[in-house]
Every structure is written in structure tokens, then in C-alpha cells.
Design a protein around this motif. Structure first.
Motif, PDB file in Angstrom:
ATOM      1  N   ARG A 216      -3.030   8.999   8.748  1.00 33.85           N
ATOM      2  CA  ARG A 216      -2.435   8.522   7.498  1.00 33.85           C
ATOM      3  C   ARG A 216      -3.494   8.058   6.509  1.00 33.85           C
ATOM      4  O   ARG A 216      -3.287   8.106   5.305  1.00 33.85           O
TER       5      ARG A 216
ATOM      6  N   ASP B 106      -6.285   9.485   5.688  1.00 36.58           N
ATOM      7  CA  ASP B 106      -6.662  10.619   4.845  1.00 36.58           C
ATOM      8  C   ASP B 106      -5.586  10.903   3.799  1.00 36.58           C
ATOM      9  O   ASP B 106      -5.901  11.195   2.643  1.00 36.58           O
ATOM     10  N   ASP B 107      -4.319  10.819   4.204  1.00 26.99           N
ATOM     11  CA  ASP B 107      -3.222  11.030   3.254  1.00 26.99           C
ATOM     12  C   ASP B 107      -3.261   9.989   2.136  1.00 26.99           C
ATOM     13  O   ASP B 107      -3.106  10.316   0.957  1.00 26.99           O
TER      14      ASP B 107
ATOM     15  N   SER C 177      -6.175  10.559  -0.279  1.00 26.20           N
ATOM     16  CA  SER C 177      -5.884  11.674  -1.189  1.00 26.20           C
ATOM     17  C   SER C 177      -4.917  11.244  -2.286  1.00 26.20           C
ATOM     18  O   SER C 177      -5.096  11.586  -3.466  1.00 26.20           O
ATOM     19  N   CYS C 178      -3.902  10.482  -1.911  1.00 24.72           N
ATOM     20  CA  CYS C 178      -2.904  10.045  -2.898  1.00 24.72           C
ATOM     21  C   CYS C 178      -3.490   9.072  -3.908  1.00 24.72           C
ATOM     22  O   CYS C 178      -3.187   9.171  -5.110  1.00 24.72           O
TER      23      CYS C 178
ATOM     24  N   ILE D 167       0.963  16.980  -4.466  1.00 24.95           N
ATOM     25  CA  ILE D 167       0.194  16.510  -3.308  1.00 24.95           C
ATOM     26  C   ILE D 167       0.724  15.163  -2.835  1.00 24.95           C
ATOM     27  O   ILE D 167       0.933  14.949  -1.641  1.00 24.95           O
TER      28      ILE D 167
ATOM     29  N   LEU E  75       2.273  14.431   0.891  1.00 23.22           N
ATOM     30  CA  LEU E  75       1.538  13.586   1.827  1.00 23.22           C
ATOM     31  C   LEU E  75       2.191  12.241   2.109  1.00 23.22           C
ATOM     32  O   LEU E  75       1.967  11.652   3.162  1.00 23.22           O
ATOM     33  N   SER E  76       2.990  11.736   1.178  1.00 22.82           N
ATOM     34  CA  SER E  76       3.611  10.426   1.376  1.00 22.82           C
ATOM     35  C   SER E  76       5.034  10.588   1.914  1.00 22.82           C
ATOM     36  O   SER E  76       5.613  11.660   1.843  1.00 22.82           O
TER      37      SER E  76
ATOM     38  N   PHE F  93       3.867   5.010   2.814  1.00 20.91           N
ATOM     39  CA  PHE F  93       3.414   5.697   4.019  1.00 20.91           C
ATOM     40  C   PHE F  93       3.864   4.895   5.235  1.00 20.91           C
ATOM     41  O   PHE F  93       3.406   3.776   5.439  1.00 20.91           O
TER      42      PHE F  93
END
Length: 153
Positions: free
Chosen positions: A34, A36-37, A40-41, A103, A107-108, A126
């Protein structure tokens, strides 16, 4: 609940600084995949804040909250009073805007845009992979009162 926030100038270098801030803030509180997610967000949300407020010179605020179960709420507060981020149609390969929010959506676990007294808040949530099904605290808050804007400081 653990909350940290920091203000950033609307310049391109702030994207990396915001990512570093959030990485430090979530530290060992979050499942590694998580992290990395979330990184990115925050990059996408900070980039959008700069894009929409950079010309005004107004800073933006990144706020990150974690709970005892490892769930994370990421917020980017900016002073733009536009309607919020555009979400690109993932089938439109020629789209030049909205890919960042696509994205974030992918991702979330949840995301949204809320008005604030000074502009808007773009948030993403998340859930902890291990705890999401077991704890109501890992579910995103609902309703405008659950996502208030930050006061101007």
C-alpha cells in the motif's frame, strides 16, 4: 488516529517533497504494498494542486491520517475553487488530462473531492489489506461533516 500535515509551495519540486513527507508520515504504519500506492497517489494529487493553483502562488496542504489498523487517508487541500479533478475515460488513448485521477481511482479504495472554506480537498482512502474487512474504522468516512476542510493558518 494519527494526523500530520504540511504546506508546500506550488512548484514542481514540491511533488517530490510531498511524496517524501507522506512516506515518512506513514512509515511502518502501513502494509508495504500500500505504501507504493499511497506514494503514487500523493504524487498525482500534488501535481494537480500545482497545475490548478501554481499560477496564483498559493500553497497547498498535504494531510495524512492513519489509524491503529493501518488505514490511511490522504488529503490535498488547495485554494482552487474549480469543480475538481477530471477523470479520464480509460478507453480514450488520446486524452491529455485526467490520467492522474484515473491512477488515484485505480490505486485507492475510495477517493473524492469536497469543497472547503478556502478551495477544495481532494482525498483518497487506503484500507489496510489485513484489516479492512474486520474493522469499521478502515472504511472511509461519509458525508460532508466527515471530511471537513482545514482552517487557513
Amino acid at each position: 488516529m494519527y494526523h500530520l500535515q504540511r504546506t508546500f509551495d506550488p512548484i514542481p519540486q514540491s511533488v517530490g517533497h510531498a511524496r517524501g513527507f507522506v512516506t515518512s508520515a506513514i512509515g511502518c504504519h502501513v502494509d508495504t504494498p500500500r505504501c507504493d500506492d499511497i506514494r503514487s497517489c500523493v504524487s498525482e494529487l500534488a501535481s494537480n494542486a500545482i497545475l490548478h493553483t501554481g499560477g496564483s502562488g498559493n500553497p497547498f496542504v498535504v494531510r495524512v491520517s492513519t489509524d491503529q489498523h493501518g488505514c490511511v487517508r490522504l488529503e490535498v487541500h488547495d485554494q482552487a475553487r474549480d469543480t475538481g479533478p477530471v477523470l479520464a475515460d480509460h478507453q480514450d488513448t488520446d486524452a491529455t488530462e485526467g490520467r492522474g485521477m484515473l491512477i488515484v481511482q485505480l490505486l485507492s479504495d475510495d477517493w473524492g473531492v469536497d469543497p472547503s472554506p478556502t478551495g477544495k480537498v481532494v482525498w483518497s482512502h487506503f484500507a489496510s489489506a489485513a484489516q479492512a474487512a474486520e474493522h469499521a474504522a478502515c472504511k472511509p468516512p461519509t458525508g460532508p461533516a466527515a471530511r471537513p476542510g482545514l482552517p487557513t493558518t
